[in-house]
Design an enzyme around this catalytic site. Structure first.
Site, PDB file in Angstrom:
ATOM      1  N   HIS A  52      40.533  -9.732  42.454  1.00 53.03           N
ATOM      2  CA  HIS A  52      39.487  -8.716  42.633  1.00 53.03           C
ATOM      3  C   HIS A  52      38.194  -9.320  43.165  1.00 53.03           C
ATOM      4  O   HIS A  52      37.436  -8.654  43.867  1.00 53.03           O
ATOM      5  CB  HIS A  52      39.273  -7.948  41.321  1.00 53.03           C
ATOM      6  CG  HIS A  52      40.502  -7.153  40.933  1.00 53.03           C
ATOM      7  ND1 HIS A  52      40.851  -6.855  39.651  1.00 53.03           N
ATOM      8  CD2 HIS A  52      41.492  -6.610  41.717  1.00 53.03           C
ATOM      9  CE1 HIS A  52      41.978  -6.161  39.632  1.00 53.03           C
ATOM     10  NE2 HIS A  52      42.393  -6.004  40.875  1.00 53.03           N
TER      11      HIS A  52
ATOM     12  N   HIS B 107      50.445  -1.318  46.170  1.00 52.46           N
ATOM     13  CA  HIS B 107      50.899  -1.337  44.772  1.00 52.46           C
ATOM     14  C   HIS B 107      49.647  -1.188  43.904  1.00 52.46           C
ATOM     15  O   HIS B 107      49.056  -2.177  43.452  1.00 52.46           O
ATOM     16  CB  HIS B 107      51.613  -2.657  44.446  1.00 52.46           C
ATOM     17  CG  HIS B 107      52.871  -2.867  45.226  1.00 52.46           C
ATOM     18  ND1 HIS B 107      52.883  -3.120  46.582  1.00 52.46           N
ATOM     19  CD2 HIS B 107      54.166  -2.847  44.829  1.00 52.46           C
ATOM     20  CE1 HIS B 107      54.143  -3.245  46.984  1.00 52.46           C
ATOM     21  NE2 HIS B 107      54.937  -3.087  45.945  1.00 52.46           N
TER      22      HIS B 107
ATOM     23  N   SER C 177      42.425  -2.472  41.324  1.00 55.24           N
ATOM     24  CA  SER C 177      42.069  -2.645  42.742  1.00 55.24           C
ATOM     25  C   SER C 177      41.660  -1.348  43.457  1.00 55.24           C
ATOM     26  O   SER C 177      40.684  -1.354  44.223  1.00 55.24           O
ATOM     27  CB  SER C 177      43.211  -3.334  43.491  1.00 55.24           C
ATOM     28  OG  SER C 177      44.437  -2.670  43.267  1.00 55.24           O
TER      29      SER C 177
ATOM     30  N   GLU D 114      51.669   4.174  44.416  1.00 54.75           N
ATOM     31  CA  GLU D 114      52.108   3.736  43.095  1.00 54.75           C
ATOM     32  C   GLU D 114      53.395   4.477  42.764  1.00 54.75           C
ATOM     33  O   GLU D 114      53.439   5.698  42.801  1.00 54.75           O
ATOM     34  CB  GLU D 114      51.029   4.000  42.041  1.00 54.75           C
ATOM     35  CG  GLU D 114      51.446   3.721  40.605  1.00 54.75           C
ATOM     36  CD  GLU D 114      52.014   2.312  40.354  1.00 54.75           C
ATOM     37  OE1 GLU D 114      51.383   1.336  40.782  1.00 54.75           O
ATOM     38  OE2 GLU D 114      53.108   2.205  39.760  1.00 54.75           O
TER      39      GLU D 114
ATOM     40  N   ASP E 183      57.156   4.452  47.773  1.00 56.60           N
ATOM     41  CA  ASP E 183      57.315   3.005  47.923  1.00 56.60           C
ATOM     42  C   ASP E 183      56.238   2.508  48.898  1.00 56.60           C
ATOM     43  O   ASP E 183      56.188   2.921  50.056  1.00 56.60           O
ATOM     44  CB  ASP E 183      58.720   2.746  48.485  1.00 56.60           C
ATOM     45  CG  ASP E 183      59.017   1.283  48.669  1.00 56.60           C
ATOM     46  OD1 ASP E 183      60.128   0.870  48.350  1.00 56.60           O
ATOM     47  OD2 ASP E 183      58.131   0.533  49.141  1.00 56.60           O
ATOM     48  N   GLY E 184      55.395   1.610  48.401  1.00 56.38           N
ATOM     49  CA  GLY E 184      54.278   1.128  49.213  1.00 56.38           C
ATOM     50  C   GLY E 184      54.710   0.325  50.429  1.00 56.38           C
ATOM     51  O   GLY E 184      54.069   0.378  51.484  1.00 56.38           O
TER      52      GLY E 184
ATOM     53  N   ASP F  56      50.279  -6.153  46.401  1.00 54.70           N
ATOM     54  CA  ASP F  56      50.176  -6.747  45.068  1.00 54.70           C
ATOM     55  C   ASP F  56      51.332  -6.266  44.188  1.00 54.70           C
ATOM     56  O   ASP F  56      51.129  -5.579  43.180  1.00 54.70           O
ATOM     57  CB  ASP F  56      48.810  -6.316  44.482  1.00 54.70           C
ATOM     58  CG  ASP F  56      48.563  -6.890  43.102  1.00 54.70           C
ATOM     59  OD1 ASP F  56      49.169  -7.923  42.760  1.00 54.70           O
ATOM     60  OD2 ASP F  56      47.738  -6.301  42.364  1.00 54.70           O
TER      61      ASP F  56
HETATM   62  N1  SAM Z   1      46.936  -3.716  42.501  1.00 58.01           N
HETATM   63  C1  SAM Z   1      46.692  -3.416  41.087  1.00 58.01           C
HETATM   64  C2  SAM Z   1      45.373  -4.009  40.689  1.00 58.01           C
HETATM   65  O1  SAM Z   1      45.002  -5.098  41.181  1.00 58.01           O
HETATM   66  O2  SAM Z   1      44.657  -3.405  39.888  1.00 58.01           O
HETATM   67  C3  SAM Z   1      47.809  -3.927  40.210  1.00 58.01           C
HETATM   68  C4  SAM Z   1      49.173  -3.536  40.658  1.00 58.01           C
HETATM   69  S1  SAM Z   1      50.500  -4.105  39.654  1.00 58.01           S
HETATM   70  C5  SAM Z   1      50.486  -5.835  39.877  1.00 58.01           C
HETATM   71  C6  SAM Z   1      51.889  -3.605  40.612  1.00 58.01           C
HETATM   72  C7  SAM Z   1      52.152  -2.118  40.584  1.00 58.01           C
HETATM   73  O3  SAM Z   1      53.096  -1.797  41.605  1.00 58.01           O
HETATM   74  C8  SAM Z   1      52.748  -1.598  39.298  1.00 58.01           C
HETATM   75  O4  SAM Z   1      51.924  -0.587  38.781  1.00 58.01           O
HETATM   76  C9  SAM Z   1      54.134  -1.039  39.694  1.00 58.01           C
HETATM   77  O5  SAM Z   1      54.474   0.137  38.979  1.00 58.01           O
HETATM   78  C10 SAM Z   1      53.922  -0.729  41.145  1.00 58.01           C
HETATM   79  N2  SAM Z   1      55.119  -0.755  42.014  1.00 58.01           N
HETATM   80  C11 SAM Z   1      56.252  -1.478  41.849  1.00 58.01           C
HETATM   81  N3  SAM Z   1      57.040  -1.341  42.939  1.00 58.01           N
HETATM   82  C12 SAM Z   1      56.378  -0.522  43.798  1.00 58.01           C
HETATM   83  C13 SAM Z   1      56.649  -0.039  45.109  1.00 58.01           C
HETATM   84  N4  SAM Z   1      57.791  -0.375  45.746  1.00 58.01           N
HETATM   85  N5  SAM Z   1      55.750   0.766  45.697  1.00 58.01           N
HETATM   86  C14 SAM Z   1      54.606   1.098  45.064  1.00 58.01           C
HETATM   87  N6  SAM Z   1      54.287   0.676  43.828  1.00 58.01           N
HETATM   88  C15 SAM Z   1      55.151  -0.131  43.204  1.00 58.01           C
END
Ligand code: SAM
Length: 303
Positions: free
Chosen positions: A19, A42, A105, A123, A151-152, A172
């Protein structure tokens, strides 16, 4: 799938690194009047209570943000400009003075964006995506933010290049599935074809598994293929727990596991100001969050 919840990890040392860099990049990009797009592939749940059961169980913020603040106070360390900005940003989310919530984030990014900038966030987790949507609604930011329960990695494709050709993509993943490492590489390769001048920031855990070890090397090769600058940094706060992915990805199941000891960021097309800024704050992160003699950082960038 879906056992990872960022609520267990919010405010840990990896978040501090990620961050802080995120703020530095966005602050640089908004110096020019032309609007920017930030894509968070993500996004997580957006805001996390630091007194939640999850946070209390993992206590990861105690080895991250809380440790940083405690040591800075006790050692009377004056934080450098960038780390100071990060702490001030957290204070803006905690106006009472007590550290109650940790912004993720998407919330941090949105706080720096101007009205004409855009934020696109993905998400997939059924609960966290609902919580994220609620937090986004409360911002009343209207069409500035698009929230996708998709899916991101896939969804990013339709957003590149952004209309103004100025953008930052934060990737992420939770790396809950081993395939995430390969997906990150494929995603960056595809994204560079669509938008070669975009800034891409990838977070990854530094753990003893070949995919994690190879990831920065593979990303560097992709940047070099398209002749674009890159920056790679890692932060280690303690020794140990190198062997198991489970230790990294603590979930809501099972006993408390030792937290992550190191993480890294690989950035393609970083602002030229980022390397000196990180050089300024990484030693402070080590001084304030380091727990043993193995604590340290690495920082390398293309020439
Ligand atoms: N970026 C956030 C932050 O810094 O505050 C933290 C994100 S966390 C490490 C990863 C997130 O990605 C989780 O909430 C998970 O549910 C989500 N996730 C997992 N696979 C994903 C995908 N294919 N597409 C989108 N989100 C996904």
């Amino acid at each position: 799938m879906f056992s990872y919840r960022h609520a267990y990890h919010a405010g840990n040392h990896a978040d501090v690194l990620k961050h802080t860099a995120l703020i530095a990049i966005i602050q640089y990009m908004i110096q020019k009047e032309v609007g920017i797009s930030v894509v968070d592939t993500h996004a997580g749940a957006g805001i996390y209570r630091l007194d939640s059961d999850a946070a209390e169980l993992s206590k990861e913020a105690d080895e991250g943000l809380r440790l940083l603040l405690k040591n800075a106070g006790e050692k009377k360390v004056e934080l450098g400009e960038l780390l100071g900005e990060y702490v001030q940003e957290l204070e803006r989310f905690n106006p009472s003075g007590a550290l109650k919530v940790y912004p993720g984030s998407p919330m941090i990014a949105q706080d720096y964006l101007r009205r004409h900038d855009k934020l696109k966030i993905f998400e997939l987790h059924p609960t966290d995506s609902r919580v994220l949507e609620k937090h986004v609604e409360q911002l009343r930011a209207g069409r500035q933010i698009n929230c996708y329960k998709e899916d991101g990695f896939e969804g990013l494709k339709k957003l590149l290049p952004p209309p103004t050709r100025r953008g930052l993509v934060l990737i992420d993943p939770s790396y809950e599935m081993k395939s995430d490492y390969a997906r990150v590489v494929n995603c960056i390769q595809d994204s560079l074809r669509r938008f070669v001048t975009g800034t891409y920031m990838v977070w990854y855990p530094v753990i003893a598994r070949p995919e994690a070890h190879d990831l920065p090397k593979r990303l560097r090769a992709l940047a070099q293929e398209v002749h674009k600058p890159w920056l790679h940094t890692t932060l280690r706060v303690k020794s140990g727990q190198m062997g198991s992915q489970l230790g990294v990805l603590g979930t809501n199941k099972g006993p408390k596991r030792p937290g992550l000891s190191a993480s890294g960021l690989f950035i393609i097309n970083p602002p030229h100001t980022l390397e000196p800024q990180l050089k300024g704050c990484l030693p402070q992160m080590v001084e304030l969050m380091g727990q043993d003699a193995l604590a340290g950082f690495t920082l390398e960038a293309s020439k």
